[in-house]
Scaffold this motif. Structure first.
Motif, PDB file in Angstrom:
ATOM      1  N   VAL A  41      26.307  79.847  50.783  1.00 17.61           N
ATOM      2  CA  VAL A  41      24.934  79.609  51.211  1.00 17.61           C
ATOM      3  C   VAL A  41      24.025  80.579  50.451  1.00 17.61           C
ATOM      4  O   VAL A  41      24.341  81.753  50.308  1.00 17.61           O
ATOM      5  N   SER A  42      22.908  80.068  49.957  1.00 16.80           N
ATOM      6  CA  SER A  42      22.034  80.890  49.108  1.00 16.80           C
ATOM      7  C   SER A  42      21.407  82.049  49.876  1.00 16.80           C
ATOM      8  O   SER A  42      21.208  81.972  51.085  1.00 16.80           O
ATOM      9  N   ASP A  43      21.085  83.115  49.145  1.00 20.73           N
ATOM     10  CA  ASP A  43      20.418  84.273  49.727  1.00 20.73           C
ATOM     11  C   ASP A  43      19.125  83.874  50.421  1.00 20.73           C
ATOM     12  O   ASP A  43      18.795  84.400  51.475  1.00 20.73           O
ATOM     13  N   THR A  44      18.392  82.918  49.823  1.00 23.97           N
ATOM     14  CA  THR A  44      17.106  82.502  50.391  1.00 23.97           C
ATOM     15  C   THR A  44      17.281  81.994  51.821  1.00 23.97           C
ATOM     16  O   THR A  44      16.530  82.358  52.730  1.00 23.97           O
ATOM     17  N   ILE A  45      18.305  81.150  52.023  1.00 27.69           N
ATOM     18  CA  ILE A  45      18.545  80.585  53.353  1.00 27.69           C
ATOM     19  C   ILE A  45      19.029  81.665  54.322  1.00 27.69           C
ATOM     20  O   ILE A  45      18.551  81.760  55.456  1.00 27.69           O
ATOM     21  N   ILE A  46      19.954  82.496  53.849  1.00 28.77           N
ATOM     22  CA  ILE A  46      20.470  83.571  54.703  1.00 28.77           C
ATOM     23  C   ILE A  46      19.318  84.460  55.190  1.00 28.77           C
ATOM     24  O   ILE A  46      19.213  84.767  56.382  1.00 28.77           O
ATOM     25  N   ILE A  47      18.441  84.827  54.261  1.00 27.35           N
ATOM     26  CA  ILE A  47      17.324  85.712  54.592  1.00 27.35           C
ATOM     27  C   ILE A  47      16.381  85.071  55.607  1.00 27.35           C
ATOM     28  O   ILE A  47      15.919  85.708  56.549  1.00 27.35           O
ATOM     29  N   GLU A  48      16.146  83.764  55.425  1.00 28.63           N
ATOM     30  CA  GLU A  48      15.277  83.036  56.334  1.00 28.63           C
ATOM     31  C   GLU A  48      15.860  83.053  57.756  1.00 28.63           C
ATOM     32  O   GLU A  48      15.158  83.285  58.733  1.00 28.63           O
ATOM     33  N   LEU A  49      17.169  82.821  57.843  1.00 27.92           N
ATOM     34  CA  LEU A  49      17.836  82.801  59.143  1.00 27.92           C
ATOM     35  C   LEU A  49      17.841  84.183  59.798  1.00 27.92           C
ATOM     36  O   LEU A  49      17.653  84.312  61.002  1.00 27.92           O
ATOM     37  N   ILE A  50      18.055  85.208  58.969  1.00 30.22           N
ATOM     38  CA  ILE A  50      18.069  86.575  59.490  1.00 30.22           C
ATOM     39  C   ILE A  50      16.691  86.936  60.050  1.00 30.22           C
ATOM     40  O   ILE A  50      16.572  87.506  61.128  1.00 30.22           O
ATOM     41  N   GLU A  51      15.632  86.533  59.323  1.00 34.07           N
ATOM     42  CA  GLU A  51      14.285  86.844  59.792  1.00 34.07           C
ATOM     43  C   GLU A  51      13.997  86.152  61.127  1.00 34.07           C
ATOM     44  O   GLU A  51      13.471  86.769  62.051  1.00 34.07           O
ATOM     45  N   ASP A  52      14.385  84.871  61.247  1.00 33.71           N
ATOM     46  CA  ASP A  52      14.198  84.138  62.508  1.00 33.71           C
ATOM     47  C   ASP A  52      14.941  84.842  63.642  1.00 33.71           C
ATOM     48  O   ASP A  52      14.414  84.999  64.736  1.00 33.71           O
ATOM     49  N   TRP A  53      16.192  85.224  63.355  1.00 35.56           N
ATOM     50  CA  TRP A  53      17.012  85.866  64.398  1.00 35.56           C
ATOM     51  C   TRP A  53      16.364  87.182  64.837  1.00 35.56           C
ATOM     52  O   TRP A  53      16.287  87.470  66.026  1.00 35.56           O
ATOM     53  N   LEU A  54      15.874  87.968  63.861  1.00 34.92           N
ATOM     54  CA  LEU A  54      15.255  89.253  64.190  1.00 34.92           C
ATOM     55  C   LEU A  54      14.007  89.076  65.047  1.00 34.92           C
ATOM     56  O   LEU A  54      13.777  89.830  65.986  1.00 34.92           O
ATOM     57  N   ARG A  55      13.202  88.055  64.735  1.00 29.28           N
ATOM     58  CA  ARG A  55      11.995  87.815  65.522  1.00 29.28           C
ATOM     59  C   ARG A  55      12.352  87.483  66.963  1.00 29.28           C
ATOM     60  O   ARG A  55      11.676  87.881  67.895  1.00 29.28           O
ATOM     61  N   LEU A  56      13.455  86.736  67.144  1.00 30.37           N
ATOM     62  CA  LEU A  56      13.856  86.310  68.482  1.00 30.37           C
ATOM     63  C   LEU A  56      14.596  87.394  69.262  1.00 30.37           C
ATOM     64  O   LEU A  56      14.408  87.559  70.449  1.00 30.37           O
ATOM     65  N   HIS A  57      15.516  88.099  68.573  1.00 30.42           N
ATOM     66  CA  HIS A  57      16.443  88.963  69.307  1.00 30.42           C
ATOM     67  C   HIS A  57      16.363  90.432  68.933  1.00 30.42           C
ATOM     68  O   HIS A  57      17.018  91.258  69.561  1.00 30.42           O
ATOM     69  N   GLY A  58      15.625  90.771  67.888  1.00 23.00           N
ATOM     70  CA  GLY A  58      15.707  92.127  67.349  1.00 23.00           C
ATOM     71  C   GLY A  58      14.698  93.122  67.891  1.00 23.00           C
ATOM     72  O   GLY A  58      14.577  94.225  67.357  1.00 23.00           O
ATOM     73  N   GLY A  59      13.987  92.746  68.954  1.00 26.06           N
ATOM     74  CA  GLY A  59      12.904  93.581  69.455  1.00 26.06           C
ATOM     75  C   GLY A  59      13.327  94.951  69.978  1.00 26.06           C
ATOM     76  O   GLY A  59      12.566  95.911  69.913  1.00 26.06           O
ATOM     77  N   HIS A  60      14.534  95.021  70.512  1.00 23.15           N
ATOM     78  CA  HIS A  60      14.980  96.292  71.114  1.00 23.15           C
ATOM     79  C   HIS A  60      16.259  96.791  70.472  1.00 23.15           C
ATOM     80  O   HIS A  60      17.188  97.196  71.159  1.00 23.15           O
ATOM     81  N   GLY A  61      16.312  96.711  69.173  1.00 18.61           N
ATOM     82  CA  GLY A  61      17.503  97.162  68.457  1.00 18.61           C
ATOM     83  C   GLY A  61      18.402  95.987  68.110  1.00 18.61           C
ATOM     84  O   GLY A  61      18.361  94.934  68.751  1.00 18.61           O
ATOM     85  N   PHE A  62      19.169  96.157  67.066  1.00 17.86           N
ATOM     86  CA  PHE A  62      20.046  95.082  66.593  1.00 17.86           C
ATOM     87  C   PHE A  62      21.119  95.676  65.699  1.00 17.86           C
ATOM     88  O   PHE A  62      20.948  96.788  65.168  1.00 17.86           O
ATOM     89  N   VAL A  63      22.207  94.939  65.576  1.00 21.98           N
ATOM     90  CA  VAL A  63      23.274  95.329  64.653  1.00 21.98           C
ATOM     91  C   VAL A  63      23.670  94.106  63.838  1.00 21.98           C
ATOM     92  O   VAL A  63      23.904  93.034  64.411  1.00 21.98           O
ATOM     93  N   PHE A  64      23.712  94.239  62.527  1.00 23.68           N
ATOM     94  CA  PHE A  64      24.244  93.177  61.677  1.00 23.68           C
ATOM     95  C   PHE A  64      25.641  93.569  61.241  1.00 23.68           C
ATOM     96  O   PHE A  64      25.858  94.665  60.739  1.00 23.68           O
ATOM     97  N   ASP A  65      26.559  92.655  61.431  1.00 23.55           N
ATOM     98  CA  ASP A  65      27.942  92.879  61.035  1.00 23.55           C
ATOM     99  C   ASP A  65      28.183  92.129  59.723  1.00 23.55           C
ATOM    100  O   ASP A  65      28.126  90.908  59.681  1.00 23.55           O
ATOM    101  N   GLY A  66      28.404  92.865  58.654  1.00 24.15           N
ATOM    102  CA  GLY A  66      28.680  92.224  57.371  1.00 24.15           C
ATOM    103  C   GLY A  66      27.438  91.724  56.639  1.00 24.15           C
ATOM    104  O   GLY A  66      27.537  90.861  55.775  1.00 24.15           O
ATOM    105  N   PHE A  67      26.288  92.229  56.983  1.00 26.91           N
ATOM    106  CA  PHE A  67      25.042  91.882  56.297  1.00 26.91           C
ATOM    107  C   PHE A  67      24.213  93.140  56.169  1.00 26.91           C
ATOM    108  O   PHE A  67      24.151  93.912  57.121  1.00 26.91           O
ATOM    109  N   PRO A  68      23.512  93.375  55.056  1.00 29.70           N
ATOM    110  CA  PRO A  68      23.520  92.587  53.813  1.00 29.70           C
ATOM    111  C   PRO A  68      24.772  92.837  52.972  1.00 29.70           C
ATOM    112  O   PRO A  68      25.433  93.846  53.133  1.00 29.70           O
ATOM    113  N   ARG A  69      25.064  91.892  52.097  1.00 29.16           N
ATOM    114  CA  ARG A  69      26.226  92.012  51.219  1.00 29.16           C
ATOM    115  C   ARG A  69      25.842  92.194  49.759  1.00 29.16           C
ATOM    116  O   ARG A  69      26.707  92.418  48.917  1.00 29.16           O
ATOM    117  N   THR A  70      24.553  91.997  49.463  1.00 25.73           N
ATOM    118  CA  THR A  70      24.115  92.124  48.066  1.00 25.73           C
ATOM    119  C   THR A  70      22.808  92.918  48.034  1.00 25.73           C
ATOM    120  O   THR A  70      22.105  93.007  49.038  1.00 25.73           O
TER     121      THR A  70
END
Ligand SMILES: [Zn+2]
Length: 189
Positions: A41-70
């Motif tokens: 999956v392209s970086d563009t799509i991954i980044i878009e999904l990560i941004e959406d997830w952060l807006r929804l769930h990242g307000g009070h801290g977050f952990v990414f497992d295995g991201f970013p990779r590049t």
């Protein structure tokens, strides 16, 4: 472990992509198709999904497992966090030797039904390898063959390894010796 101890939401790009697929979103269907045919999956799509997830769930801290990779992913993440007026506090770098990776993958089993993974040694199955959660069959993953593994190790060396110095420069990198077992690594650091 971090979720269990601190109640901070943890996600990975794999989990985000599976959720999109399960929800049947156009992006989810598109990426499921790409993954089925063995593509990335392209970086563009991954980044878009990560941004959406952060807006929804990242307000009070977050952990990414295995991201970013590049590096491009890491740079995009910095811009997203700047837009959201947030920042990274810590990057945990698990140092694992290629021999450890080879040993672990050789002994890894995955449930064909629910995706649960375990190691052949810790599972201690009597005769048949059965998933403890859904009774599905536990099998060696079919992408575990040596060729795929060599490609991934090569990708790691060229694309992911540079992230260590990227995060070292901004002094948020914390290295952990990942050659020990997981519970030991977590309790001693
Ligand atoms: Zn299962």
């Amino acid at each position: 472990m971090i979720t269990r101890q601190f109640g901070i939401p943890v996600t990975s790009t794999g989990a985000i992509l599976r959720r999109e697929r399960d929800l049947g979103t156009p992006l989810g269907q598109e990426t499921a198709e790409v993954l089925r045919s063995g593509g990335l999956v392209s970086d563009t799509i991954i980044i878009e999904l990560i941004e959406d997830w952060l807006r929804l769930h990242g307000g009070h801290g977050f952990v990414f497992d295995g991201f970013p990779r590049t590096l491009p992913q890491a740079e995009s993440l910095m811009s997203i966090l700047a837009r959201l007026r947030s920042a990274l506090d810590l990057v945990i770098w698990l140092d694992v030797s290629e021999q450890t990776v080879l040993d672990r993958i050789a002994g890894r089993l995955q449930c064909g039904e629910c995706g649960f993974t375990t190691s052949a040694s810790s599972a201690q199955f009597a005769n048949r390898a059965i998933c403890p959660y859904c009774d599905g069959p536990l099998k060696r993953r079919n992408d575990d063959d040596l060729g795929v593994l060599q490609t991934r190790l090569q990708e790691f060396r060229t694309k992911t390894e540079p992230l260590a110095s990227f995060y070292e420069k901004i002094s948020i990198l914390h290295r952990i010796d990942g050659n020990r077992d997981r519970e030991t690594a977590a309790s001693r650091n």
